[in-house]
Every structure is written in structure tokens, then in C-alpha cells.
Design an enzyme around this catalytic site. Structure first.
Site, short mmCIF file in Angstrom:
data_model
loop_
_atom_site.label_atom_id
_atom_site.label_comp_id
_atom_site.label_asym_id
_atom_site.label_seq_id
_atom_site.Cartn_x
_atom_site.Cartn_y
_atom_site.Cartn_z
N HIS A 290 48.51 -31.50 1.27
CA HIS A 290 49.16 -32.36 2.25
C HIS A 290 48.41 -32.37 3.60
O HIS A 290 48.68 -33.22 4.44
CB HIS A 290 50.63 -31.94 2.45
CG HIS A 290 50.82 -30.62 3.15
ND1 HIS A 290 51.00 -29.43 2.47
CD2 HIS A 290 50.84 -30.29 4.47
CE1 HIS A 290 51.16 -28.46 3.33
NE2 HIS A 290 51.07 -28.96 4.56
N ASP A 323 49.68 -28.45 -4.56
CA ASP A 323 49.51 -28.59 -3.10
C ASP A 323 48.25 -27.85 -2.62
O ASP A 323 48.28 -27.12 -1.63
CB ASP A 323 50.75 -28.08 -2.35
CG ASP A 323 50.75 -28.52 -0.88
OD1 ASP A 323 50.02 -29.48 -0.54
OD2 ASP A 323 51.44 -27.88 -0.06
N SER A 406 49.48 -24.63 7.86
CA SER A 406 49.31 -24.96 6.44
C SER A 406 47.85 -24.89 6.03
O SER A 406 46.96 -25.42 6.71
CB SER A 406 49.85 -26.36 6.14
OG SER A 406 51.24 -26.39 6.32
#
Length: 563
Positions: A290, A323, A406
Site C-alpha cells: 500500500h 501487502d 509502514s
């Protein structure tokens, strides 16, 4: 008023209380002295006292004691008769010219200045007398009664009382002159000087008080603010060696930071910031899917290293189900890959360190512990078809993870990567990558490095990642405990793939799988997470219920290309 004063024959008392001399009836209005014709004939015999010697203190007239004042000579004494044979003038000539202004003592006495009586020195020897002037006997005036002087204050000695009618003796010793005394003016000046002195003292005291107050205030402020008047110098520790224990948070951060990078991604009207870490010296960097998703097919990705250097990166491969994504930078030398650990060795309570760029604050280091293992989470799903949903059997940590973290590494106490920070639980209850923009509440989740390593290797080699599959379709609407096999497939086909691992193990539609390798499963999402935690070809043992009966089946996981 004039009692006791020697009088002059022929004188009368004037209106002002003093004597007025008799005025001669002459036209010129002045006194005239007779002119001597024969000094020897007109010289009277000197008074001879009983001893036979003349008294040198008298110049004619009767004898008088030296201690007594000589009587004043009468102004009415007739003029001496000129000697026989001399031509006598009709009138004696005045010694002075007539005074037209009648100025005393030669003219008419004024009302403010009475004519003083004639005085003769008593101790002066005879030097001769005027010729033709008969001796005039002196009359002794009665002594004036002595009035006792009033008592005088000791601090002001009284002046000696003098008789203004006493004899004048120029040869006598001068009498002591009493000091001049002023009563009221002196006292007034003293009072003024004392008043000025008091005012000066009061003013000086006021000035001293003001200066002292200001000085005291300044000193007090300095003491209050600085603890003293001198320069302020606070205690401080000395310089220490920069090295830290390699197992400490500072030691781990110092070792890992050069291998952590910040990614700035833009494309398709979107932009984002994330973190990644170096996998090898060829420039491969692992991050979350993402993070690079906004770049799309032709977006831009800029990698910023800890040193501040930047480089453009390209996407090598990405997988939304895990992911994870791998990007690569070219032309960069001296890359230091981070060592990878083993997530199977992690235990709850182990210390961990998270590094990232929360809110674009690159190189941020936080620490915490492992709060839980094998925590099944799902993230994503913005597309609505489930193709972007990630299923992760995650490591839970309380190390602060915020938007921008992230893709960053989660390190163990040895500085080895045990997870990839991926998602947080936000305060509004959502569980999304980066938690929207809400921030950490102490619930962070990381993809285990064992899964990340396998996926990264596949992405570098083929650009795609394989997913382990059972070959069945699950009923995601089932609310009971466990994962139920759907009655029909999602694309209209059978719910159990023909010839797939599930069909070969005997799984049927409607079966409820309750355990995987002996561990309970409570939902369809959890079954997918547990399955994807394995590699394709791994063997699983499933516990399922059918018609109220529980049975166990074993199967080998198949493979499917990830999307």
C-alpha cells in the site's frame, strides 16, 4: 532725666530733655574766642595743692581730684580784656566762617544731635592757656546715683556701663570693648540654619533609602533568577564515548538506521510516504504494497537514505494479498542490508524496536515489546471486490507505529528484522494500513519476517508471489464458530475445486472447519490467514464437522499466482 549730669551755667533744658547751650547775642551766630594780647599777663596761676607743686593734670581752673570728672567749662565766661595799649577790635573775629547751613557743632544744633559738652583730659600737663582769659573755676557736679545693673544671662555678658559725660583721655589705656550682641537676628539665623540642616539630613536620608531600596531590589532579582550575582553555570555531565551497548535500543538504532530508507511516492493524483529497508547490496528494498500503490504503472518513487542522499526507484514486484512490495534503486553503492531474523523464535514479551518515518519524520525510533503472536488481521479492501484485502498472521506490538511507519523494520534485541510494520488499530475501531491518519494507540501489527522473506524472494525472482490454497470457497457470511464451506463457488463453479487439495482430502460443501494443525479457527478470514502463513506444498491437518460429527483430514497445499 538729666539728673546727675554736669550742667553748664547759663544753659537751659530743651524740649527733647537735653541741655541747650546759651546763644551769644552776636550777629554772626557763632562763638568767638578772645584774642590773647599778652601770654604772660593773661596766664593764670596754676592751682597749687597743699604740697606746693602745681598739678600737671589741670590746664587752668580750680583743682580737682583726678578720679572725678572735670566740670564742663561755662560758655558764659566773659571774654578777656585786651592788654593796655593794644587796639582791640570792636567785636572778636570768629575762628570759622559763618555756616550758611547751620551745621552742628558750629551752627545751630539740630533736634536729633545735641551738642556734646566740652571735655578736658585730666592727665594732660598744661601747655598754656589763652592770653587775657581769666581762669574759670570748675564746678564739681554731684555724682550720679549708681543704679544696680539688672542681672544678665550667663551666655550673654553685659556690656560695661559708661558715662557719656565722663572725661575723655586719649592717653589712657583703652577700655575693654564688650562683644556686640544681637538677640533676635542671631536666633532667627540659628533657627534657619537648623531648619536647613534638618531638611538636608531628611533629604539625604530619603536619597540613601531610595538608593538602598533600588540596589537591594536589583540584588534580590539577581539572586532569585540566577542564584547569585555572577554568571550562571549549571552542573553538567562530561562528554562520554558515543558507543553504546549493541543490545541496547541506542545500539540497535545506530546499527540499523543506515539501512532504513524513506519512500516518497506520487502518481495518479495520489501521493504518500512510507518506509523500507535494504535487503541486499544490489539495491533491493522491501516495503508494503500500500506504500507503492499510488505510483501505479508510471508513478514516481524517490528513496531517501539516512545520509540524506536520494535515488529514484522502480517497482520490482508487489502483492496485495500479503501487502508486500519490492523496489530497486540503481547506481547506489555502499548499501548495508539489514540482517533478517526468524519470526518463529519470537516470544511474547520480547523487546522490539520500530524504525520509520511517521508523518514524514525520517529516522524515528520507537521501542516496545511483542504483545502477541499469530494475530490474524485483514487490511485493505478499498476496491470492494476483495482483491486488495491482505490477510496476515501478524506479530502484535505496543511499539508506537504511526502513518509513515509502514514498510519499516521491526527489530528484535539483536538488531535483526523479525517483522515488517504494516497496520495499526486506530481509535475509531478501524484496522487499516497506517490506520488512516489517526495515529497509534499502542496496537501495532507487523508481517512476520518468515512470510516476508519468502514473498520478497518470489517478487525479486518472478515479480509475483504465490499463495498457498486449499481449493475451496468459503461462506464469508457465516456467523458461527469456524469456517464453513460455501454451497457454490464464487464464479458459479463448484465450491470445492475439482482435483484440488480439498477435493482430494474429502472436503464437501457445508463442512465447517474448526481447527488448523490443532489450533482453533473462528472465522473464514482466520482460516485464510492460517493457510497463507504456510508455503505452497506444506501439509496441513484440518479438523471439520459434518452432520454433528467431527473428523480430521490431511492435505498438501496447492499454489496460485498472487494478484
Amino acid at each position: 532725666m538729666n539728673e546727675g549730669k554736669p550742667g553748664t551755667p547759663g544753659a537751659s533744658e530743651g524740649p527733647d530733655g537735653d541741655f541747650v547751650l546759651a546763644r551769644p547775642e552776636r550777629p554772626d551766630g557763632d562763638y568767638g574766642l578772645p584774642r590773647p594780647h599778652d601770654a604772660t599777663a593773661s596766664t593764670p596761676a596754676a592751682d597749687v595743692p597743699d604740697g606746693g607743686a602745681p598739678d600737671p593734670r589741670h590746664r587752668g581752673g580750680t583743682s580737682a581730684d583726678a578720679s572725678e570728672p572735670a566740670p564742663a567749662r561755662s560758655t558764659d565766661t566773659p571774654a578777656s580784656t585786651p592788654a593796655p595799649g593794644a587796639d582791640a577790635p570792636a567785636h572778636p573775629q570768629p575762628l570759622h566762617d559763618p555756616d550758611p547751613y547751620s551745621t552742628p557743632p558750629y551752627g545751630e544744633p539740630g533736634p536729633w544731635a545735641p551738642a556734646p559738652p566740652v571735655q578736658h583730659p585730666a592727665a594732660t600737663p598744661a601747655h598754656g592757656v589763652a592770653v587775657g582769659v581769666p581762669p574759670v573755676p570748675h564746678e564739681t557736679a554731684p555724682a550720679a546715683p549708681v543704679t544696680p545693673a539688672a542681672p544678665v544671662a550667663q551666655d550673654a555678658p553685659a556690656a560695661p556701663v559708661t558715662d557719656p559725660w565722663a572725661r575723655y583721655d586719649p592717653w589712657a589705656a583703652p577700655a575693654a570693648v564688650a562683644p556686640l550682641q544681637q538677640a533676635d537676628p542671631v536666633e532667627e539665623d540659628v533657627r534657619r540654619r537648623r531648619g536647613r540642616r534638618r531638611r538636608a539630613l531628611a533629604g539625604g536620608a530619603l536619597v540613601i533609602a531610595l538608593v538602598s531600596g533600588v540596589a537591594g531590589g536589583v540584588v534580590g532579582v539577581q539572586l532569585e533568577r540566577n542564584g547569585g550575582i555572577g554568571a550562571v553555570e549549571l552542573p553538567q555531565a562530561g562528554v562520554e564515548a558515543p558507543d553504546r551497548d549493541p543490545d541496547s535500543v541506542a545500539g540497535i538504532a545506530a546499527q540499523a538506521l543506515p539501512s532504513v530508507v524513506t519512500l516518497h511516492v506520487s502518481g495518479g493524483g495520489k501521493a504518500g510516504t512510507g518506509t523500507g529497508f535494504v535487503l541486499d547490496d544490489r539495491g533491493h528494498i522491501l516495503t508494503n504494497d500500500h506504500v507503492v500503490e499510488p505510483a501505479g504503472e508510471d508513478g514516481d518513487i524517490t528513496v531517501t537514505f539516512h545520509s540524506g542522499d536520494t535515488a529514484e526507484a522502480t517497482v520490482v514486484g508487489r502483492d496485495s494479498g500479503y501487502d508486500l512490495a519490492v523496489v530497486r534503486v540503481k547506481g547506489v553503492r555502499g548499501l548495508a542490508p539489514l540482517p533478517l531474523g526468524n519470526s518463529d523464535n519470537v516470544r511474547v514479551g520480547d523487546p522490539v524496536v520500530a524504525i520509520g518515518a511517521p508523518f514524514d519524520l525520517a529516522g524515528t525510533v520507537t521501542s516496545g515489546i511483542i504483545s502477541a503472536r499469530e494475530r490474524p488481521i485483514t487490511a485493505g479492501g478499498e476496491k470492494g471486490d476483495g482483491s486488495d484485502v491482505s490477510y496476515v498472521d501478524a506479530l502484535q506490538t505496543d511499539a508506537p507505529i504511526n502513518p509513515g511507519n509502514s514498510g519499516g523494520p521491526l527489530l528484535d534485541g539483536k538488531g535483526q528484522v523479525i517483522g515488517i510494520n504494516s497496520a495499526i488499530r486506530s481509535a475509531d475501531g478501524g484496522l487499516d494500513p497506517e490506520g488512516g491518519q489517526s495515529g497509534s494507540i499502542g496496537l501495532g501489527f507487523a508481517i512476520p519476517i518468515n512470510q516476508g522473506k519468502r514473498v520478497a524472494e518470489e517478487l525479486i525472482e518472478t515479480g509475483k508471489a504465490t499463495h498457498p490454497v486449499i481449493g475451496i470457497t468459503l461462506d464469508m457470511e457465516y456467523s458461527g464458530d469456524g469456517a464453513r464451506v460455501a454451497a457454490e463457488g464464487s464464479d458459479g463453479g463448484p465450491p470445492v475445486s475439482t482435483g484440488g487439495p480439498g477435493a482430494e482430502a474429502g472436503i464437501r460443501p457445508g463442512d465447517v472447519i474448526t481447527k488448523v494443525d490443532g489450533r482453533p479457527v473462528h472465522s473464514g478470514e482466520e482460516l485464510i490467514v492460517k493457510t497463507r502463513a504456510h508455503r505452497p506444498g506444506d501439509r496441513l491437518e484440518l479438523t471439520l464437522e459434518r452432520g454433528g460429527e467431527e473428523r480430521t483430514v490431511s492435505l498438501v497445499l496447492g499454489s496460485s499466482d498472487g494478484g
